[in-house]
Design an enzyme around this catalytic site. Structure first.
Site, PDB file in Angstrom:
ATOM      1  N   GLU A 139       0.800  -1.011   0.329  1.00 41.69           N
ATOM      2  CA  GLU A 139      -0.147   0.148  -0.218  1.00 41.69           C
ATOM      3  C   GLU A 139       1.295   1.252   0.053  1.00 41.69           C
ATOM      4  O   GLU A 139       1.772   1.583   0.793  1.00 41.69           O
ATOM      5  CB  GLU A 139      -0.972   0.003   1.995  1.00 41.69           C
ATOM      6  CG  GLU A 139      -1.686   1.240   1.930  1.00 41.69           C
ATOM      7  CD  GLU A 139      -2.527   1.361   2.339  1.00 41.69           C
ATOM      8  OE1 GLU A 139      -3.823   1.741   2.125  1.00 41.69           O
ATOM      9  OE2 GLU A 139      -2.227   0.384   3.676  1.00 41.69           O
ATOM     10  N   ASP A 185      -4.778   9.552   9.456  1.00 43.04           N
ATOM     11  CA  ASP A 185      -2.715   9.869  10.058  1.00 43.04           C
ATOM     12  C   ASP A 185      -1.542   9.707  10.883  1.00 43.04           C
ATOM     13  O   ASP A 185      -2.627  11.288  11.410  1.00 43.04           O
ATOM     14  CB  ASP A 185      -1.118   9.729   8.819  1.00 43.04           C
ATOM     15  CG  ASP A 185      -1.986   8.713   7.857  1.00 43.04           C
ATOM     16  OD1 ASP A 185      -2.183   7.613   7.731  1.00 43.04           O
ATOM     17  OD2 ASP A 185      -2.543   9.605   6.728  1.00 43.04           O
ATOM     18  N   TYR A 238     -11.791  -2.209   3.800  1.00 46.95           N
ATOM     19  CA  TYR A 238     -10.432  -1.552   4.715  1.00 46.95           C
ATOM     20  C   TYR A 238     -10.833  -2.116   6.098  1.00 46.95           C
ATOM     21  O   TYR A 238     -12.177  -0.913   6.322  1.00 46.95           O
ATOM     22  CB  TYR A 238      -9.830  -0.313   4.295  1.00 46.95           C
ATOM     23  CG  TYR A 238      -8.319  -0.471   5.166  1.00 46.95           C
ATOM     24  CD1 TYR A 238      -8.448   0.379   6.641  1.00 46.95           C
ATOM     25  CD2 TYR A 238      -7.246   0.583   4.306  1.00 46.95           C
ATOM     26  CE1 TYR A 238      -7.054   0.407   7.144  1.00 46.95           C
ATOM     27  CE2 TYR A 238      -6.224   0.890   5.063  1.00 46.95           C
ATOM     28  CZ  TYR A 238      -6.377   0.406   6.165  1.00 46.95           C
ATOM     29  OH  TYR A 238      -5.259   1.397   7.165  1.00 46.95           O
TER      30      TYR A 238
END
Length: 260
Positions: A46, A57, A171
């Site tokens: 990824e 993040d 995901y």
């Protein structure tokens, strides 16, 4: 059937998906890091497309994004890097990006350019299902697998709708909050994995907070088709920046330890 779906179809155990920020710390070293990920045993890679405001993040990946941006990485250079990888590798490649970067290029153009470069799937970290229709259509038209994200806060009704999308994989956000190392797996996230597997045959890959072989194995035993390791790997890269000669061996060794 693209490289990603073949990997899931042919798997003998949980696949290892490793994450790195494209262009961190610069183009040439990033290319060597990606080679090391595959050499170490990653089944899927990824690639984070660097963004100035990566809201999903944590600090480790934010800093990697900043290093990559400062080295000149952008969307055009990203696709150049993918084309370089494709010269000698057929490993499945997933790009993790943000909505603004796709809109800036144009939705259809982004997905077609990604497909032409050799990307197999796209994850858009800040794109809610309710606004994803045009992105999904563009992905399917380009022959790219869209990837939908779910978490323990996803309602049953919304999960049902998300599972109607022909995703390359689901995901599963395995820890609430931003990316970063966690010490234990979330029981509620494991329950969600079980629920998804009951409702759908779409592969499921948990990510966020997974940092070592023990956690990879826990998720594999829980039924995950792939397990994503990001921040711990990016931290390994960061730790090797002061000693370039040790960087690539450290990355290779860390991936080998995850793969077991």
């Amino acid at each position: 059937m693209n490289r990603l779906s073949k990997a899931f179809q042919n798997r003998k155990r949980e696949l290892l998906m490793t994450f790195t920020v494209a262009g961190d710390p610069d183009y040439s070293i990033s290319r060597e890091i990606i080679k090391a990920l595959e050499k170490g045993g990653a089944d899927i890679i990824e690639l984070g497309l660097p963004f100035s405001d990566p809201v999903a993040d944590g600090p480790v990946i934010q800093q990697a994004d900043q290093r990559a941006l400062e080295s000149g990485m952008n969307t055009d250079r990203f696709f150049d890097l993918v084309r370089d990888i494709r010269k000698d590798s057929e490993i499945p490649l997933v790009v993790l990006t943000y909505t603004n970067l796709i809109l800036q290029r144009g939705i259809q153009s982004f997905y077609q350019d990604a497909a032409d470069a050799g990307i197999d799937a796209v994850v858009v970290a800040d794109l809610p299902y309710e606004e994803a229709a045009s992105f999904i259509v563009a992905a399917e038209k380009a022959g790219i697998a869209p990837v939908m994200m779910v978490s323990t806060t996803t309602s049953k009704e919304r999960l049902f709708k998300i599972l109607t999308v022909k995703s390359g994989f689901i995901y599963l956000v395995a820890a609430l909050g931003v990316t970063g190392v966690r010490q234990a797996t979330d029981p509620q996230a494991r329950e969600l994995l079980s629920e998804i597997k009951k409702q759908s045959n779409i592969p499921v890959a948990p990510g966020f907070g997974i940092s070592d072989r023990t956690q990879v194995m826990e998720w594999g035993k829980a039924g995950a088709d792939a397990v994503i390791v990001g921040s711990a790997l990016v931290k390994t890269i960061e730790g090797g920046l002061q000693d370039p000669d040790s960087l690539i061996p450290a990355v290779t060794s860390f991936v080998q330890s995850l793969k077991g």
